[in-house]
Design a protein around this motif. Structure first.
Motif, PDB file in Angstrom:
ATOM      1  N   ARG A  11       0.859  -1.202   0.000  1.00  0.00           N
ATOM      2  CA  ARG A  11       0.000   0.000   0.000  1.00  0.00           C
ATOM      3  C   ARG A  11       0.895   1.252   0.000  1.00  0.00           C
ATOM      4  N   SER A  13       0.727   5.677  -0.705  1.00  0.00           N
ATOM      5  CA  SER A  13      -0.110   6.839  -1.003  1.00  0.00           C
ATOM      6  C   SER A  13       0.134   7.275  -2.441  1.00  0.00           C
ATOM      7  N   GLU A 103      -7.564   3.093   7.413  1.00  0.00           N
ATOM      8  CA  GLU A 103      -6.531   2.114   7.045  1.00  0.00           C
ATOM      9  C   GLU A 103      -7.172   0.823   6.510  1.00  0.00           C
ATOM     10  N   PHE A 106      -7.982   1.604   2.983  1.00  0.00           N
ATOM     11  CA  PHE A 106      -6.791   1.681   2.120  1.00  0.00           C
ATOM     12  C   PHE A 106      -6.312   0.278   1.750  1.00  0.00           C
ATOM     13  N   ASN A 110      -6.234  -1.506  -1.869  1.00  0.00           N
ATOM     14  CA  ASN A 110      -4.974  -2.001  -2.445  1.00  0.00           C
ATOM     15  C   ASN A 110      -5.109  -3.447  -2.914  1.00  0.00           C
ATOM     16  N   SER A 116      -4.856   4.822  -3.191  1.00  0.00           N
ATOM     17  CA  SER A 116      -5.510   5.680  -2.207  1.00  0.00           C
ATOM     18  C   SER A 116      -4.522   6.672  -1.610  1.00  0.00           C
ATOM     19  N   TRP A 118      -4.686   9.376   2.122  1.00  0.00           N
ATOM     20  CA  TRP A 118      -5.419  10.068   3.181  1.00  0.00           C
ATOM     21  C   TRP A 118      -5.439  11.550   2.838  1.00  0.00           C
ATOM     22  N   ALA A 150     -10.578   9.325   2.457  1.00  0.00           N
ATOM     23  CA  ALA A 150      -9.816   8.446   1.573  1.00  0.00           C
ATOM     24  C   ALA A 150     -10.093   8.859   0.139  1.00  0.00           C
ATOM     25  N   LEU A 152      -9.735   7.676  -3.529  1.00  0.00           N
ATOM     26  CA  LEU A 152      -9.614   6.339  -4.121  1.00  0.00           C
ATOM     27  C   LEU A 152      -9.681   6.414  -5.639  1.00  0.00           C
TER      28      LEU A 152
END
Ligand SMILES: Cc1cc2nc3c(=O)[nH]c(=O)nc-3n(C[C@H](O)[C@H](O)[C@H](O)COP(=O)(O)O)c2cc1C
Length: 172
Positions: A11, A13, A103, A106, A110, A116, A118, A150, A152
């Motif tokens: 995962r 960002s 989380e 996320f 994934n 994703s 935050w 989030a 996405l």
């Protein structure tokens, strides 16, 4: 390595998204993963507010930018879907509970190859009059604070699948 650990470790960002929308079926799984998060005393008093559609997303982003006095604010990163996580403002564990919801989402995202990030800025702007007016129209309860969101979507950039970890682990 098992799939859960592999998912946690890959995962990352992402801050540039394609226009392509994520499938409803996968979004539903992501939201359900959020709802399975732990919460203090099992309170579960969160609301997940899904915002999709360029017009709505740009309206909210612009209101946040105005509240921040940053007219060029683009911190939603062109994500086609935003999920706002909120709880009653006076709930002492709102930030903690919302963090684990985020989380979970996320990681679920994934697992589908959906990326994703935050987005934090609503935490400090959700009580701005203009931002609140938009949030209310988008069905966020008036007494809720948005602790985090989030973003996405599918990455429009290369995503590294590992990173350097700086956290400290000690065995006493
Ligand atoms: C509480 C919190 C707030 C964050 N706020 C933002 C944000 O507003 N915008 C953003 O681009 N990233 C935000 N991030 C993402 C972090 O910058 C990111 O997780 C960190 O750089 C590590 O990178 P990674 O997620 O790819 O492992 C936030 C993360 C956390 C935990």
């Amino acid at each position: 390595m098992n799939e859960v650990l592999q998912n946690i470790k890959t995962r990352r960002s992402v801050r540039k998204f394609k226009d392509e929308q994520i499938a409803r079926e996968q979004l539903d799984e992501i939201l359900t993963a959020g709802l399975y998060a732990p919460s203090a005393r099992n309170t579960q008093n969160w609301q997940l507010t899904v915002i999709q559609g360029r017009e709505k997303l740009e309206e909210l982003q612009a209101a946040v930018g105005e509240a921040l006095e940053q007219p060029t604010y683009s911190g939603f990163y062109n994500a086609p879907t935003m999920v706002l996580v909120s709880t009653p403002e006076d709930y002492a564990f709102g930030a903690f509970d919302s963090s684990v919801v985020l989380e979970n989402m996320f990681l679920a995202a994934n697992s589908f190859g959906i990326r994703s990030v935050w987005v934090n800025q609503l935490m400090n702007t959700c009580d701005d009059i203009k931002v609140r007016e938009v949030l209310t129209r988008f069905k966020v309860p008036e007494d809720h604070k948005v602790w985090g969101s989030a973003a996405l979507g599918f990455a429009a950039v290369e995503v590294p699948d590992d990173r350097e970890n700086k956290g400290v682990v000690e065995f006493a």
